[in-house]
Design an enzyme around this catalytic site. Structure first.
Site, PDB file in Angstrom:
ATOM      1  N   LYS A 168       0.799  -1.222   0.000  1.00 42.53           N
ATOM      2  CA  LYS A 168       0.000   0.000   0.000  1.00 42.53           C
ATOM      3  C   LYS A 168       0.838   1.282   0.000  1.00 42.53           C
ATOM      4  O   LYS A 168       0.357   2.338  -0.395  1.00 42.53           O
ATOM      5  CB  LYS A 168      -0.926   0.015   1.229  1.00 42.53           C
ATOM      6  CG  LYS A 168      -2.016  -1.053   1.184  1.00 42.53           C
ATOM      7  CD  LYS A 168      -3.216  -0.586   0.383  1.00 42.53           C
ATOM      8  CE  LYS A 168      -4.380  -1.564   0.492  1.00 42.53           C
ATOM      9  NZ  LYS A 168      -5.531  -1.132  -0.346  1.00 42.53           N
ATOM     10  N   SER A 199       1.279  -9.891  -0.961  1.00 43.32           N
ATOM     11  CA  SER A 199       0.949  -8.462  -0.896  1.00 43.32           C
ATOM     12  C   SER A 199       1.205  -7.828   0.465  1.00 43.32           C
ATOM     13  O   SER A 199       1.415  -6.621   0.546  1.00 43.32           O
ATOM     14  CB  SER A 199      -0.507  -8.263  -1.300  1.00 43.32           C
ATOM     15  OG  SER A 199      -1.340  -9.101  -0.534  1.00 43.32           O
TER      16      SER A 199
END
Lengths: 322, 322
Positions: A58, A307
């Site tokens: 992110k 991720s």
């Protein structure tokens, strides 16, 4: 007759510009060969975004979105709503830019995540369940700060797409990329980069079968809405969002298909990453390896995106206990 | 009057040549910024050698030593004795070079490690306790293969030294490097590279206090022998060897000091790496972070080497259970 505006797609040039913009702030993750996977037909590489200093991809979108702001606007600060990795990412990027960050978090957010966000110097605004978008809008109004959305923005998509750029640089002959899908910013960005640079590669989205709105949407050809109660059933708490019109249009354009994995497959993938790759992934970060193990795609050089790694200690203990 | 031959030290040129030799086979690990460490006086970076595909730095020395052999010699195969990461490293490098590997392992080696070594196509020769050097010499005699020692060889030291080269490239302003010490090949190589390229940097060796022969040797000025029973007490099973004359001479030349850490500090460092760095380290791989937390060294930009990640699942569960 109401017509929707045509969506403008993020381009490879947008992603290349994002890469230049975030280079000084974000880890250029290696592509890890994984011969231990033991599948000669599908040699495996891992893209470990859990190694970013806040533990998730992110930061890429957050640095790109904040870096794109005009300095006179940026100094007013930024606002985000998130109980997860986006909160940390915006708080961290704002700290690096030395601007105020206001993060709206639900009251039920685990104390450790609230503390981590405050640890980056952000102001945390707690709110009731389902109130966060409204409260964030109020904070924007009060502070003059800019809202940094978690996925529904071209700058976020372009930032996450830098992962795809790096994959294409490191393994130009890649055949398959497996990427988690939730709000769709990550898969939109990676898919855009990979399809532009490695046009023959497949890009496959992966969802938990308990939050498989996008897999269903691909079957019926339009977005579908799953209730938040349904989506909350999955252990993969980072994959409980749904695409926006912007990201869904990208996904339709760049994903070859969307596959699903079971909760048991996700748990097994977390354990495999720990003991074979020596990487700690959160359940959301392990779904791509889970799909790799399900082997429901053609042979070839395969990359899985890990991720993020921000797993609750108690949950990791439980998963490793088998 | 008996005089020992002067030891010829590995040079920075040897290490640079090793880097070129192993580049195609070994992961160029990133230097991971660790702002989560939260110590402004000692900003932290991690060098994650646990991300090598066999889970440890040992591939660097193995590929350099095997790559240096004349091809006519190399095709006869290689021999190694090890119950740990060196066994995997030599077996893996031999498989890549498509040459035979004969690995001598003690009968009490865990079945999972024997299987992993065989999984790379190596022949495993089991032997009784304390017999492995003798049995390895017999295998060399029978097969004509070349013995690849775990640390006591200039090619091994030069290969491990490539880690120091990469640190100097990525963080030329480094102030302190903390590196585990056992047989001393890793610390000799890293110390040689760092002192050549960043002469003002400190290089500090780290040992478990239960296997602190080198820390004691530094105090008295010559090598000392700890019993294997004593050294076997530490949980850090990769740090139970002692330097040879060759490595000890290097260590005296390149290490500023050797510090020790307790078993509890090692366990805490393993847990911190899991939950903050999202990296799985074996206890031996976590001693440098343990020393960082003990903070018994001057401020400055600090790098800790995480040397390996091959931890027994049961032990990792126990450590994470706290």
């Amino acid at each position: 007759m109401g017509q929707t505006e045509p969506v403008e797609l993020v381009t490879i040039e947008d992603i290349e510009q994002a890469a230049a913009r975030i280079r000084a702030f974000v880890l250029r993750t290696p592509l890890l060969p994984a011969p231990w996977a033991g599948d000669d037909e599908r040699p495996l590489w891992i893209k470990p975004e859990n190694l970013q200093s806040i533990g998730a991809f992110k930061v890429r979108g957050a640095f790109n979105a904040i870096g794109r702001l005009d300095e006179s606007v940026r100094t007013r600060g930024v606002v985000a709503y998130s109980s997860g990795n986006h909160a940390q990412a915006v708080a961290y990027a704002a700290a690096v830019y030395a601007i105020p960050a206001h993060i709206v978090m639900p009251e039920e957010t685990p104390a450790v995540k609230v503390a981590a966000t405050r640890g980056h110097g952000a102001r945390v605004v707690l709110c009731g369940a389902g109130q966060r978008e409204r409260v964030a809008a109020e904070v924007v109004e009060e502070t003059g700060g800019v809202l940094i959305p978690p996925f529904d923005h071209p700058d976020i998509i372009a930032g996450q797409g830098t992962i795809g750029l790096e994959i294409a640089e490191d393994l130009p002959t890649v055949d398959t990329v497996l990427v988690p899908v939730s709000g769709g910013g990550l898969a939109s960005g990676i898919g855009t980069a990979v399809k532009a640079l490695c046009p023959s590669a497949r890009v496959i989205g992966v969802e938990p079968e308990l939050a498989a709105d996008t897999a269903q949407a691909f079957r019926v050809g339009h977005r579908v809405d799953w209730s938040i109660e349904d989506r909350n059933r999955t252990i993969a708490d980072g994959l409980r969002s749904q695409p926006s019109e912007l990201t869904f249009t990208h996904l339709q354009n760049v994903l070859d298909e969307v596959v699903t994995v079971t909760e048991d497959q996700i748990r097994s993938a977390v354990a495999e990453l720990v003991f074979r790759a020596h990487l700690v992934a959160e359940p959301s970060g392990a779904v791509a390896l889970a799909a790799y193990r399900a082997m429901d795609f053609p042979p070839g050089r395969t990359v899985v995106i890990v991720s993020g790694g921000n797993v609750e200690p108690a949950l990791l203990r439980e998963i490793l206990a088998g």
